[in-house]
Design an enzyme around this catalytic site. Sequence first.
Site, PDB file in Angstrom:
ATOM      1  N   SER A  79       0.834  -1.208   0.000  1.00 57.36           N
ATOM      2  CA  SER A  79       0.000   0.000   0.000  1.00 57.36           C
ATOM      3  C   SER A  79       0.859   1.245   0.000  1.00 57.36           C
ATOM      4  CB  SER A  79      -0.833   0.067   1.282  1.00 57.36           C
ATOM      5  OG  SER A  79      -1.476  -1.120   1.529  1.00 57.36           O
ATOM      6  N   GLU A 101      -4.722  -0.570  -8.639  1.00 53.20           N
ATOM      7  CA  GLU A 101      -3.682   0.369  -9.085  1.00 53.20           C
ATOM      8  C   GLU A 101      -2.496  -0.462  -9.596  1.00 53.20           C
ATOM      9  OE1 GLU A 101      -3.882   4.286  -6.165  1.00 53.20           O
ATOM     10  OE2 GLU A 101      -2.972   2.496  -5.340  1.00 53.20           O
ATOM     11  N   ASN A 161      -4.240   5.837  -1.576  1.00 57.69           N
ATOM     12  CA  ASN A 161      -3.866   6.029  -0.168  1.00 57.69           C
ATOM     13  C   ASN A 161      -3.329   7.429   0.107  1.00 57.69           C
ATOM     14  OD1 ASN A 161      -4.706   3.688   1.096  1.00 57.69           O
ATOM     15  ND2 ASN A 161      -2.946   2.552   0.326  1.00 57.69           N
ATOM     16  N   HIS A 192      -1.927  -3.206  -6.795  1.00 57.36           N
ATOM     17  CA  HIS A 192      -2.514  -2.843  -5.507  1.00 57.36           C
ATOM     18  C   HIS A 192      -4.031  -2.979  -5.523  1.00 57.36           C
ATOM     19  CE1 HIS A 192      -3.311   0.332  -2.223  1.00 57.36           C
ATOM     20  NE2 HIS A 192      -3.180  -0.848  -1.689  1.00 57.36           N
TER      21      HIS A 192
HETATM   22  N1  CAA Z   1     -17.073 -11.562  -0.307  1.00 62.28           N
HETATM   23  C1  CAA Z   1     -18.369 -11.719  -0.636  1.00 62.28           C
HETATM   24  N2  CAA Z   1     -19.362 -10.969  -0.111  1.00 62.28           N
HETATM   25  C2  CAA Z   1     -19.005 -10.025   0.791  1.00 62.28           C
HETATM   26  C3  CAA Z   1     -17.670  -9.792   1.177  1.00 62.28           C
HETATM   27  C4  CAA Z   1     -16.668 -10.626   0.600  1.00 62.28           C
HETATM   28  N3  CAA Z   1     -15.372 -10.500   0.901  1.00 62.28           N
HETATM   29  N4  CAA Z   1     -17.635  -8.782   2.091  1.00 62.28           N
HETATM   30  C5  CAA Z   1     -18.909  -8.377   2.277  1.00 62.28           C
HETATM   31  N5  CAA Z   1     -19.723  -9.125   1.491  1.00 62.28           N
HETATM   32  C6  CAA Z   1     -21.166  -9.061   1.389  1.00 62.28           C
HETATM   33  C7  CAA Z   1     -21.841  -8.881   2.747  1.00 62.28           C
HETATM   34  O1  CAA Z   1     -21.921 -10.101   3.451  1.00 62.28           O
HETATM   35  C8  CAA Z   1     -23.190  -8.401   2.335  1.00 62.28           C
HETATM   36  O2  CAA Z   1     -23.972  -9.516   1.927  1.00 62.28           O
HETATM   37  P1  CAA Z   1     -25.559  -9.566   2.220  1.00 62.28           P
HETATM   38  O3  CAA Z   1     -26.126  -8.545   1.272  1.00 62.28           O
HETATM   39  O4  CAA Z   1     -25.923 -10.945   1.870  1.00 62.28           O
HETATM   40  O5  CAA Z   1     -25.746  -9.234   3.663  1.00 62.28           O
HETATM   41  C9  CAA Z   1     -22.876  -7.545   1.100  1.00 62.28           C
HETATM   42  O6  CAA Z   1     -21.544  -7.904   0.662  1.00 62.28           O
HETATM   43  C10 CAA Z   1     -22.897  -6.094   1.386  1.00 62.28           C
HETATM   44  O7  CAA Z   1     -22.102  -5.850   2.505  1.00 62.28           O
HETATM   45  P2  CAA Z   1     -22.573  -5.039   3.753  1.00 62.28           P
HETATM   46  O8  CAA Z   1     -24.023  -5.158   3.950  1.00 62.28           O
HETATM   47  O9  CAA Z   1     -21.648  -5.382   4.875  1.00 62.28           O
HETATM   48  O10 CAA Z   1     -22.240  -3.564   3.459  1.00 62.28           O
HETATM   49  P3  CAA Z   1     -22.080  -2.661   2.194  1.00 62.28           P
HETATM   50  O11 CAA Z   1     -23.287  -2.656   1.334  1.00 62.28           O
HETATM   51  O12 CAA Z   1     -21.554  -1.410   2.760  1.00 62.28           O
HETATM   52  O13 CAA Z   1     -20.905  -3.297   1.289  1.00 62.28           O
HETATM   53  C11 CAA Z   1     -18.562  -2.919   1.060  1.00 62.28           C
HETATM   54  C12 CAA Z   1     -19.657  -3.633   1.827  1.00 62.28           C
HETATM   55  C13 CAA Z   1     -18.552  -3.397  -0.390  1.00 62.28           C
HETATM   56  C14 CAA Z   1     -17.251  -3.309   1.728  1.00 62.28           C
HETATM   57  C15 CAA Z   1     -18.806  -1.362   1.068  1.00 62.28           C
HETATM   58  O14 CAA Z   1     -19.093  -0.921   2.357  1.00 62.28           O
HETATM   59  C16 CAA Z   1     -17.643  -0.564   0.561  1.00 62.28           C
HETATM   60  O15 CAA Z   1     -17.445  -0.407  -0.624  1.00 62.28           O
HETATM   61  N6  CAA Z   1     -16.871   0.008   1.513  1.00 62.28           N
HETATM   62  C17 CAA Z   1     -15.667   0.787   1.176  1.00 62.28           C
HETATM   63  C18 CAA Z   1     -14.489  -0.134   1.191  1.00 62.28           C
HETATM   64  C19 CAA Z   1     -13.235   0.566   0.750  1.00 62.28           C
HETATM   65  O16 CAA Z   1     -13.172   1.754   0.496  1.00 62.28           O
HETATM   66  N7  CAA Z   1     -12.150  -0.222   0.677  1.00 62.28           N
HETATM   67  C20 CAA Z   1     -10.859   0.307   0.370  1.00 62.28           C
HETATM   68  C21 CAA Z   1     -10.118   0.506   1.656  1.00 62.28           C
HETATM   69  S1  CAA Z   1      -8.530   1.188   1.405  1.00 62.28           S
HETATM   70  C22 CAA Z   1      -7.605  -0.131   1.016  1.00 62.28           C
HETATM   71  O17 CAA Z   1      -7.967  -1.261   1.024  1.00 62.28           O
HETATM   72  C23 CAA Z   1      -6.260   0.241   0.544  1.00 62.28           C
HETATM   73  C24 CAA Z   1      -5.149  -0.064   1.397  1.00 62.28           C
HETATM   74  O18 CAA Z   1      -4.079  -0.072   0.836  1.00 62.28           O
HETATM   75  C25 CAA Z   1      -5.234  -0.219   2.847  1.00 62.28           C
END
Ligand code: CAA
Length: 283
Positions: A118, A153, A192, A141
């Site tokens: 990251s 990325e 990031n 990434h």
């Molecule tokens: N595989 C399959 N299904 C999954 C899953 C996975 N890994 N994770 C969550 N789901 C499912 C959930 O179980 C849920 O299923 P149901 O509808 O059956 O309940 C569905 O996806 C939707 O999830 P949630 O109800 O929990 O919540 P949501 O609608 O908010 O979706 C999310 C979840 C897609 C993660 C969304 O919240 C999102 O896009 N969040 C932002 C995440 C983000 O920005 N990530 C980047 C972080 S920065 C990074 O990673 C970079 C780094 O270098 C650190």
Amino acid sequence: MPKVAVIGAGTMGHGIAELFAMAGYEVALVDVADEYLKRALQNIEWSLKKLAEKGQLKEDPSAVLSRIRPVVGDVCSAVVGVELMVEAVVEDIEVKKRVFAEADRCAPPEAILATNTSSLPITEIAEAVKPERKTKVVGMHFFNPPVLMPLVEVIKGQYTSDETVKKVAEYAQKLGKQTVVVNRDVPGFIVNRILARVNEAACWMVARGEATIQEVDSALIYKAGLPMGAFILMDYTGIDVICFIGDAMLKRGFKSHPCPLILEKCQQKKYGVKSGEGFYKYP
Ligand code: CAA
């Protein structure tokens, strides 16, 4: 069947392995202990079942799982015959360099060695491989959770060839991802770098008593339209990871004003979802 190796079976590694297996690759998934691999396979199984329930999987979850081979510790045997390795181990440059040196020794000469780092410099990681491999070291990434996040990325280090960037973008497209090529190996790349500023601004507003955590997150979700507020996302990503990234970016000259609330959470080991408490509590 085309072969890849994913090194590190944690939050990112298991999701990356799942994606490649879904796309038909045979995947060697490596971690240092059997218990990490068992947990990774359980997480993959859970995720595949979720996708199958929603009609988003072309085949039975067990068929996808059967393409993932867990390997305890041995990077060398995992990369034999692969066309691509994706490293997703801890954000520690020395550990990453050891993985790259070992993979370089055992992978076919034409194999691409990618890192999911990251925040660490791709160019420095490339120093661990033989001169003739350096053009094939690249950043790939993913975002958490890799299976659901649409972006990858592709980061070009000082030695990375255009051919390698093109091939990695093609791999990402085969996984159903959109790609952004990051042409300069700058701290935090693009996402990031920007997220660090968002987190810092959100955190300082709370630290100065200008808004509460809930107010900031509500504003970001309901007005700015983000899927998660800054604090929810930090808890989800892992505040330990946020601290690692912040520290690595600072060391690389990124001007920032670290927020004490984030540092306190790290010191207290309140890392978010994974530890049961971060900015919020998790049952
Ligand atoms: N595989 C399959 N299904 C999954 C899953 C996975 N890994 N994770 C969550 N789901 C499912 C959930 O179980 C849920 O299923 P149901 O509808 O059956 O309940 C569905 O996806 C939707 O999830 P949630 O109800 O929990 O919540 P949501 O609608 O908010 O979706 C999310 C979840 C897609 C993660 C969304 O919240 C999102 O896009 N969040 C932002 C995440 C983000 O920005 N990530 C980047 C972080 S920065 C990074 O990673 C970079 C780094 O270098 C650190």
